[in-house]
Design a protein around this motif. Structure first.
Motif, PDB file in Angstrom:
ATOM      1  N   LYS A  10      75.248 -73.953 -24.185  1.00 16.76           N
ATOM      2  CA  LYS A  10      75.930 -74.242 -22.849  1.00 16.76           C
ATOM      3  C   LYS A  10      76.935 -72.879 -22.472  1.00 16.76           C
ATOM      4  O   LYS A  10      76.709 -72.703 -21.595  1.00 16.76           O
ATOM      5  CB  LYS A  10      76.895 -75.494 -22.888  1.00 16.76           C
ATOM      6  CG  LYS A  10      76.211 -76.691 -23.057  1.00 16.76           C
ATOM      7  CD  LYS A  10      77.110 -78.058 -23.228  1.00 16.76           C
ATOM      8  CE  LYS A  10      76.310 -79.365 -23.178  1.00 16.76           C
ATOM      9  NZ  LYS A  10      77.083 -80.440 -23.195  1.00 16.76           N
ATOM     10  N   GLU A  11      77.839 -72.556 -23.545  1.00 19.52           N
ATOM     11  CA  GLU A  11      78.559 -71.462 -23.292  1.00 19.52           C
ATOM     12  C   GLU A  11      78.000 -70.126 -22.796  1.00 19.52           C
ATOM     13  O   GLU A  11      78.180 -69.255 -21.847  1.00 19.52           O
ATOM     14  CB  GLU A  11      79.899 -71.086 -24.303  1.00 19.52           C
ATOM     15  CG  GLU A  11      80.650 -72.328 -24.385  1.00 19.52           C
ATOM     16  CD  GLU A  11      81.424 -72.293 -25.628  1.00 19.52           C
ATOM     17  OE1 GLU A  11      81.235 -71.205 -26.422  1.00 19.52           O
ATOM     18  OE2 GLU A  11      82.263 -72.927 -25.865  1.00 19.52           O
ATOM     19  N   LEU A  12      76.939 -69.866 -23.704  1.00 18.12           N
ATOM     20  CA  LEU A  12      75.993 -68.742 -23.349  1.00 18.12           C
ATOM     21  C   LEU A  12      75.130 -68.942 -22.161  1.00 18.12           C
ATOM     22  O   LEU A  12      75.326 -67.849 -21.459  1.00 18.12           O
ATOM     23  CB  LEU A  12      74.851 -68.562 -24.609  1.00 18.12           C
ATOM     24  CG  LEU A  12      73.736 -67.593 -24.443  1.00 18.12           C
ATOM     25  CD1 LEU A  12      74.549 -66.108 -24.302  1.00 18.12           C
ATOM     26  CD2 LEU A  12      72.917 -67.572 -25.553  1.00 18.12           C
ATOM     27  N   TYR A  13      74.856 -70.036 -21.673  1.00 17.58           N
ATOM     28  CA  TYR A  13      74.171 -70.127 -20.446  1.00 17.58           C
ATOM     29  C   TYR A  13      75.072 -69.793 -19.349  1.00 17.58           C
ATOM     30  O   TYR A  13      74.676 -69.136 -18.274  1.00 17.58           O
ATOM     31  CB  TYR A  13      73.457 -71.433 -20.359  1.00 17.58           C
ATOM     32  CG  TYR A  13      72.786 -71.727 -19.150  1.00 17.58           C
ATOM     33  CD1 TYR A  13      71.237 -71.649 -19.147  1.00 17.58           C
ATOM     34  CD2 TYR A  13      73.121 -72.138 -17.702  1.00 17.58           C
ATOM     35  CE1 TYR A  13      70.671 -71.918 -18.076  1.00 17.58           C
ATOM     36  CE2 TYR A  13      72.574 -72.627 -16.733  1.00 17.58           C
ATOM     37  CZ  TYR A  13      71.101 -72.157 -16.837  1.00 17.58           C
ATOM     38  OH  TYR A  13      70.523 -72.593 -15.818  1.00 17.58           O
ATOM     39  N   MET A  14      76.129 -70.563 -19.404  1.00 20.40           N
ATOM     40  CA  MET A  14      77.293 -70.195 -18.394  1.00 20.40           C
ATOM     41  C   MET A  14      77.518 -68.887 -18.116  1.00 20.40           C
ATOM     42  O   MET A  14      77.696 -68.096 -17.005  1.00 20.40           O
ATOM     43  CB  MET A  14      78.445 -71.113 -18.752  1.00 20.40           C
ATOM     44  CG  MET A  14      78.340 -72.494 -18.331  1.00 20.40           C
ATOM     45  SD  MET A  14      79.444 -73.718 -18.533  1.00 20.40           S
ATOM     46  CE  MET A  14      80.947 -72.749 -19.484  1.00 20.40           C
ATOM     47  N   VAL A  15      77.694 -68.036 -19.226  1.00 20.92           N
ATOM     48  CA  VAL A  15      78.189 -66.648 -19.212  1.00 20.92           C
ATOM     49  C   VAL A  15      77.043 -65.920 -18.490  1.00 20.92           C
ATOM     50  O   VAL A  15      77.335 -64.947 -17.592  1.00 20.92           O
ATOM     51  CB  VAL A  15      78.432 -66.014 -20.414  1.00 20.92           C
ATOM     52  CG1 VAL A  15      78.457 -64.718 -20.636  1.00 20.92           C
ATOM     53  CG2 VAL A  15      79.815 -66.771 -21.234  1.00 20.92           C
ATOM     54  N   LEU A  16      75.832 -66.177 -19.040  1.00 18.10           N
ATOM     55  CA  LEU A  16      74.695 -65.517 -18.390  1.00 18.10           C
ATOM     56  C   LEU A  16      74.438 -65.907 -16.804  1.00 18.10           C
ATOM     57  O   LEU A  16      74.120 -64.662 -15.965  1.00 18.10           O
ATOM     58  CB  LEU A  16      73.362 -65.687 -19.205  1.00 18.10           C
ATOM     59  CG  LEU A  16      73.228 -65.203 -20.775  1.00 18.10           C
ATOM     60  CD1 LEU A  16      72.061 -65.836 -21.306  1.00 18.10           C
ATOM     61  CD2 LEU A  16      73.383 -63.649 -20.649  1.00 18.10           C
ATOM     62  N   ALA A  17      74.557 -67.199 -16.375  1.00 22.44           N
ATOM     63  CA  ALA A  17      74.541 -67.486 -15.122  1.00 22.44           C
ATOM     64  C   ALA A  17      75.686 -66.733 -14.031  1.00 22.44           C
ATOM     65  O   ALA A  17      75.302 -66.462 -13.228  1.00 22.44           O
ATOM     66  CB  ALA A  17      74.486 -68.987 -15.014  1.00 22.44           C
TER      67      ALA A  17
END
Length: 144
Positions: free
Chosen positions: A101-108
């Motif tokens: 979830k954190e990785l997805y938010m950072v990339l987004a």
């Protein structure tokens, strides 16, 4: 993911490692390629893919999703993760789901999701109800 052969699973691990390298080089310029051959890179990736609580729970999650053959909604995915965690981990907590979830938010937030197709599809399967069988999209759409 019993239906995937050894070569496909190896390709998923290869793309996963390449996405780890790409992420680190983007956010930590100057990181040495040698770093990824250490315990924190390739060795950890192999360990994670072949054992440990994250794999154990992800496998149970995927089996349940595949067996149910229905369209899954976000709330159902979250609920299933909690159920799997409670049933399999004896009080321990999953960390891969939080990391995802954190990785997805950072990339987004940096508009980089299309540069990380495996991460994007893993998140979509885990939390948005995309069919588990779509995991191969992470290989197909990889430019790495």
């Amino acid at each position: 993911l019993d239906h995937l052969g050894g070569n496909t699973k190896a390709a998923l691990m290869r793309v996963g490692l390449l996405e780890m390298v790409e992420f680190c080089k983007y956010f930590f310029p100057g990181v040495s390629d040698h770093t990824f051959l250490q315990s924190c890179g390739l060795a950890d990736l192999i360990t994670t893919c072949y054992g440990g609580r994250n794999r154990k729970c992800a496998e149970a999650f995927a089996r349940k999703r595949i067996a149910d053959k229905k369209k899954w909604h976000e709330e159902e995915c979250e609920s299933l993760w909690k159920k799997v965690e409670n049933e399999l981990l004896n009080g321990q907590k999953l960390q891969g789901t939080l990391t995802c979830k954190e990785l997805y938010m950072v990339l987004a937030s940096k508009n980089l999701l299309d540069s990380f197709p495996l991460t994007k599809v893993i998140f979509s399967i885990a939390f948005q109800g995309v069919p588990v069988e779509r995991i191969v999209d992470g290989i197909v759409y990889s430019k790495l």
